[in-house]
Design a protein around this motif. Structure first.
Motif, PDB file in Angstrom:
ATOM      1  N   THR A   1       0.834  -1.203   0.000  1.00 43.85           N
ATOM      2  CA  THR A   1       0.000   0.000   0.000  1.00 43.85           C
ATOM      3  C   THR A   1       0.867   1.251   0.000  1.00 43.85           C
ATOM      4  O   THR A   1       0.522   2.262  -0.629  1.00 43.85           O
ATOM      5  N   SER A   2       2.017   1.194   0.674  1.00 44.42           N
ATOM      6  CA  SER A   2       2.940   2.324   0.674  1.00 44.42           C
ATOM      7  C   SER A   2       3.467   2.599  -0.732  1.00 44.42           C
ATOM      8  O   SER A   2       3.590   3.758  -1.149  1.00 44.42           O
ATOM      9  N   ALA A   3       3.780   1.526  -1.473  1.00 43.34           N
ATOM     10  CA  ALA A   3       4.247   1.707  -2.849  1.00 43.34           C
ATOM     11  C   ALA A   3       3.177   2.375  -3.707  1.00 43.34           C
ATOM     12  O   ALA A   3       3.472   3.266  -4.521  1.00 43.34           O
ATOM     13  N   PHE A   4       1.917   1.970  -3.532  1.00 42.87           N
ATOM     14  CA  PHE A   4       0.822   2.606  -4.266  1.00 42.87           C
ATOM     15  C   PHE A   4       0.689   4.078  -3.885  1.00 42.87           C
ATOM     16  O   PHE A   4       0.435   4.934  -4.741  1.00 42.87           O
ATOM     17  N   ALA A   5       0.838   4.391  -2.593  1.00 46.17           N
ATOM     18  CA  ALA A   5       0.714   5.778  -2.140  1.00 46.17           C
ATOM     19  C   ALA A   5       1.801   6.651  -2.760  1.00 46.17           C
ATOM     20  O   ALA A   5       1.542   7.791  -3.180  1.00 46.17           O
ATOM     21  N   VAL A   6       3.029   6.137  -2.831  1.00 45.19           N
ATOM     22  CA  VAL A   6       4.125   6.898  -3.438  1.00 45.19           C
ATOM     23  C   VAL A   6       3.878   7.086  -4.928  1.00 45.19           C
ATOM     24  O   VAL A   6       4.063   8.178  -5.470  1.00 45.19           O
ATOM     25  N   ALA A   7       3.442   6.031  -5.615  1.00 50.92           N
ATOM     26  CA  ALA A   7       3.158   6.146  -7.048  1.00 50.92           C
ATOM     27  C   ALA A   7       2.040   7.152  -7.310  1.00 50.92           C
ATOM     28  O   ALA A   7       2.106   7.947  -8.254  1.00 50.92           O
ATOM     29  N   ALA A   8       0.998   7.123  -6.471  1.00 50.37           N
ATOM     30  CA  ALA A   8      -0.126   8.051  -6.640  1.00 50.37           C
ATOM     31  C   ALA A   8       0.294   9.489  -6.400  1.00 50.37           C
ATOM     32  O   ALA A   8      -0.274  10.415  -7.000  1.00 50.37           O
ATOM     33  N   SER A   9       1.283   9.705  -5.541  1.00 47.38           N
ATOM     34  CA  SER A   9       1.690  11.061  -5.153  1.00 47.38           C
ATOM     35  C   SER A   9       2.786  11.626  -6.043  1.00 47.38           C
ATOM     36  O   SER A   9       3.126  12.811  -5.906  1.00 47.38           O
ATOM     37  N   THR A  10       3.360  10.812  -6.925  1.00 46.27           N
ATOM     38  CA  THR A  10       4.471  11.282  -7.760  1.00 46.27           C
ATOM     39  C   THR A  10       4.171  11.142  -9.251  1.00 46.27           C
ATOM     40  O   THR A  10       3.971  12.133  -9.947  1.00 46.27           O
ATOM     41  N   PHE A  11       4.106   9.902  -9.730  1.00 48.13           N
ATOM     42  CA  PHE A  11       3.928   9.688 -11.160  1.00 48.13           C
ATOM     43  C   PHE A  11       2.515   9.982 -11.638  1.00 48.13           C
ATOM     44  O   PHE A  11       2.322  10.403 -12.787  1.00 48.13           O
ATOM     45  N   CYS A  12       1.515   9.759 -10.806  1.00 47.51           N
ATOM     46  CA  CYS A  12       0.141  10.045 -11.246  1.00 47.51           C
ATOM     47  C   CYS A  12      -0.036  11.531 -11.603  1.00 47.51           C
ATOM     48  O   CYS A  12      -0.518  11.849 -12.692  1.00 47.51           O
ATOM     49  N   PRO A  13       0.346  12.491 -10.731  1.00 48.77           N
ATOM     50  CA  PRO A  13       0.239  13.898 -11.136  1.00 48.77           C
ATOM     51  C   PRO A  13       1.085  14.231 -12.359  1.00 48.77           C
ATOM     52  O   PRO A  13       0.650  14.983 -13.236  1.00 48.77           O
ATOM     53  N   LEU A  14       2.300  13.671 -12.435  1.00 49.08           N
ATOM     54  CA  LEU A  14       3.157  13.949 -13.583  1.00 49.08           C
ATOM     55  C   LEU A  14       2.512  13.479 -14.883  1.00 49.08           C
ATOM     56  O   LEU A  14       2.509  14.212 -15.889  1.00 49.08           O
ATOM     57  N   LEU A  15       1.943  12.274 -14.881  1.00 50.78           N
ATOM     58  CA  LEU A  15       1.357  11.733 -16.104  1.00 50.78           C
ATOM     59  C   LEU A  15       0.062  12.424 -16.479  1.00 50.78           C
ATOM     60  O   LEU A  15      -0.154  12.794 -17.637  1.00 50.78           O
ATOM     61  N   VAL A  16      -0.828  12.608 -15.508  1.00 47.59           N
ATOM     62  CA  VAL A  16      -2.124  13.217 -15.816  1.00 47.59           C
ATOM     63  C   VAL A  16      -1.941  14.653 -16.313  1.00 47.59           C
ATOM     64  O   VAL A  16      -2.524  15.046 -17.344  1.00 47.59           O
ATOM     65  N   LEU A  17      -1.141  15.437 -15.601  1.00 49.35           N
ATOM     66  CA  LEU A  17      -0.925  16.819 -16.042  1.00 49.35           C
ATOM     67  C   LEU A  17      -0.059  16.874 -17.295  1.00 49.35           C
ATOM     68  O   LEU A  17      -0.298  17.700 -18.184  1.00 49.35           O
ATOM     69  N   GLY A  18       0.936  15.993 -17.378  1.00 49.00           N
ATOM     70  CA  GLY A  18       1.787  15.982 -18.570  1.00 49.00           C
ATOM     71  C   GLY A  18       1.034  15.598 -19.825  1.00 49.00           C
ATOM     72  O   GLY A  18       1.348  16.081 -20.916  1.00 49.00           O
ATOM     73  N   ILE A  19       0.031  14.760 -19.695  1.00 48.96           N
ATOM     74  CA  ILE A  19      -0.738  14.306 -20.855  1.00 48.96           C
ATOM     75  C   ILE A  19      -1.893  15.244 -21.187  1.00 48.96           C
ATOM     76  O   ILE A  19      -2.212  15.459 -22.360  1.00 48.96           O
ATOM     77  N   TRP A  20      -2.498  15.858 -20.159  1.00 48.89           N
ATOM     78  CA  TRP A  20      -3.741  16.589 -20.382  1.00 48.89           C
ATOM     79  C   TRP A  20      -3.649  18.098 -20.136  1.00 48.89           C
ATOM     80  O   TRP A  20      -4.641  18.804 -20.349  1.00 48.89           O
ATOM     81  N   TRP A  21      -2.499  18.620 -19.718  1.00 50.15           N
ATOM     82  CA  TRP A  21      -2.389  20.064 -19.427  1.00 50.15           C
ATOM     83  C   TRP A  21      -1.138  20.616 -20.100  1.00 50.15           C
ATOM     84  O   TRP A  21      -0.017  20.284 -19.713  1.00 50.15           O
TER      85      TRP A  21
END
Length: 557
Positions: free
Chosen positions: A451-471
């Protein structure tokens, strides 16, 4: 039981050996030359995603924390719907080989690429250590071997397979192991339901709180455990004479066996006993924070958004021939995972009825492989234990293959670019380091680390990918600052909670399950810093490449 594991290991190594002939370039090693069909790719994605946390952990969490733990299965599957809608096809269209590759291609920043590679290493370690740890625990339970044997065997198998065949070998191993896991998880579950009889099935659907031992029960503690007793409790420790514990708190050492007399009250460990009102509540509160709704939302945020940021899953979409293939892969994966996640509940609720003492011993992660012998102590029970053990080892190997490949790519392709020869050597070195980290981690909770690995992924790569792809307005400074804030606010506070502990109440939730606030904080930081700067001149062209089908993009060029 060791004979059940040997065929899985041999098939893994044989498929790896077959990949040697196709290994000619970095692209062959990391993305199998982008020639994997959507169906095979979806099976491989499902195979590496169904880790120890899925095969063993969810059922164990149901026994320990209650039926609310099934929200993990919801989050794990829903993450692919978000992946399908937001990330899969655009990521493939970048032509990148790794997530750090995408970061540099989108924003032209070598510093961001190296930071992304470091985040891959953090996520990889948090996720790989529990895989090797679970391998050691399960092999120890079914064969009596020392813990380190399973850790070393798992590390050797995945590193040699990758060194031989790279992504192509990993893909076919994971696809094979998904089918194997699906069969070896579903068939024993159906057998258990039919074998236990109507009384046990009724007890599983209408649980009674495990507050007293029905018979004299030996409890072998897997972890150092503190518990409290509320009344005089007869107990025998280590085969010694029976003594009566006065009300109060006691500590049991890992490896010790305490035999509780029939009719005595079950000691209290953490929250409520299996089957009690808190256990039956369809909400999560793993840290007993007293805020189950917030805890449930935090786990869902971590699992759904964390899936979009897992580097070993993202690299899988780069093996598709084009963006349409990546989208089809994600869609098929949702269906495959949906079938699998119907069954952890079967093992969890049966385990709470038949093996509730695992809640006390700290061994709930092994409930899946211990149930068959509890139901049938003859040949059938032994056979199904062997099958589940083989499936569990397949889960460790499949997930570890993808994670180790992502870690190897981050080291030898993004941090210190080198030759194909160095890239093939890196899995051996990386696996050795993870084995050394896993050896002293036997007492850590597998589910907590994953769960810690998921939390780190959600807090780092998720914002980078979503904003990098859509903004279009995302800037290098915004991406770097947001990722640093997300990494510190997730991995940092989780580390504090693991090693220093947290005060009870809301603080335990915020430190142990930080995704609820660390993900919005990372998004807000990226946006706020980016708005103060200017996006790269090529941002508009980069966005077109991400969102146009390959044929349309070729016409425009």
């Amino acid at each position: 039981m060791i004979l059940a594991i040997v065929p899985v290991l041999l098939v893994t190594l044989l498929i790896g050996a077959r990949g040697v002939a196709a290994m000619r370039s970095t692209s062959d090693f990391l993305v199998a030359s982008r020639r994997i069909s959507p169906t095979v790719n979806a099976a491989a994605v499902s195979g590496e995603y169904l880790s120890a946390a899925s095969f063993l952990g969810i059922a164990g969490l149901v026994v320990k924390d209650g039926v609310g733990s099934l929200w993990y299965a919801v989050g794990f599957t829903a993450g692919y719907i978000a992946m399908l809608a937001l990330v899969a096809a655009p990521m493939r269209r970048t032509g990148a080989l790794t997530v750090p590759d995408f970061a540099e291609a989108r924003l032209g920043s070598s510093a961001l690429r190296k930071l992304s590679a470091c985040v891959v290493l953090v996520i990889g370690c948090l996720y790989l250590v529990p895989q090797f740890t679970a391998a050691g625990q399960v092999l120890g339970v079914v064969s009596g071997s020392p813990y380190w044997v399973g850790v070393v065997v798992a590390g050797a198998a995945v590193s040699v397979t990758l060194a031989l065949g790279g992504m192509r070998a990993a893909t076919y191993v994971q696809a094979f192991q998904f089918v194997l896991k699906l069969v070896l998880f579903i068939v024993p579950a159906i057998w258990l339901v039919l074998q236990v009889g109507p009384d046990t099935r009724r007890a599983a659907l209408e649980p009674v709180e495990f507050d007293r031992f029905a018979t004299a029960t030996p409890v072998q503690f897997r972890l150092d455990t503190e518990f409290s007793v509320a009344e005089p409790t007869p107990v025998s420790v280590g085969g010694g004479p029976e003594q009566v514990l006065a009300p109060g708190r006691y500590a049991a050492e890992a490896g010790s066996t305490w035999r509780f007399a029939a009719g005595t009250a079950v000691p209290q460990v953490g929250g409520g006993h299996p089957g009690g009102p808190d256990w039956a509540r369809p909400l999560l509160d793993p840290g007993d924070s007293g805020f189950p709704v917030l805890a449930t939302w935090s786990v869902l945020v971590a699992t759904v958004l964390g899936t979009m940021g897992l580097p070993h899953i993202l690299i899988r979409f780069h093996t598709s021939a084009d963006g349409r293939g990546a989208r089809r892969t994600a869609a098929i994966t949702v269906g495959l995972l949906g079938v699998f996640y119907l069954f952890p509940a079967v093992y969890g609720v049966l385990g709470a009825v038949l093996l509730p003492e695992l809640y006390l011993s700290g061994g709930t992660d092994t409930v899946v492989v211990e149930l068959p012998s509890q139901v049938d102590q003859g040949l059938a029970g032994t056979m199904f234990t062997a099958l589940l053990t083989a499936g569990a080892f397949a889960a460790f190997l499949a997930t570890s293959l993808g994670l180790l490949l992502a870690v190897s790519g981050a080291i030898s392709h993004d941090l210190v670019p080198g030759t194909l020869r160095r890239l093939r050597f890196t899995p051996l070195a990386a696996a050795s380091v993870v084995v050394l980290l896993a050896l002293p981690a036997a007492r850590l909770d597998v589910g907590v680390l994953v769960t810690s690995a998921f939390a780190v992924a959600a807090s780092t790569f998720c914002p980078l990918l979503v904003l990098g792809i859509w903004w279009r307005r995302l800037t290098e400074a915004g991406a770097i600052t947001g990722m640093v804030v997300g990494l510190v606010s997730s991995a940092g506070v989780i580390g504090i909670d693991l090693f220093l502990g947290a005060p009870p109440g809301i603080a335990a939730l915020l430190l142990g399950q930080p995704a609820l606030w660390s993900v919005p904080l990372a998004f807000a930081t990226m946006v706020a810093v980016s708005l103060r700067g200017r996006p790269p001149a090529w941002a508009a062209a980069a966005m077109l490449r991400l969102h146009l089908d390959e044929g349309q993009a070729g016409v425009r060029r």
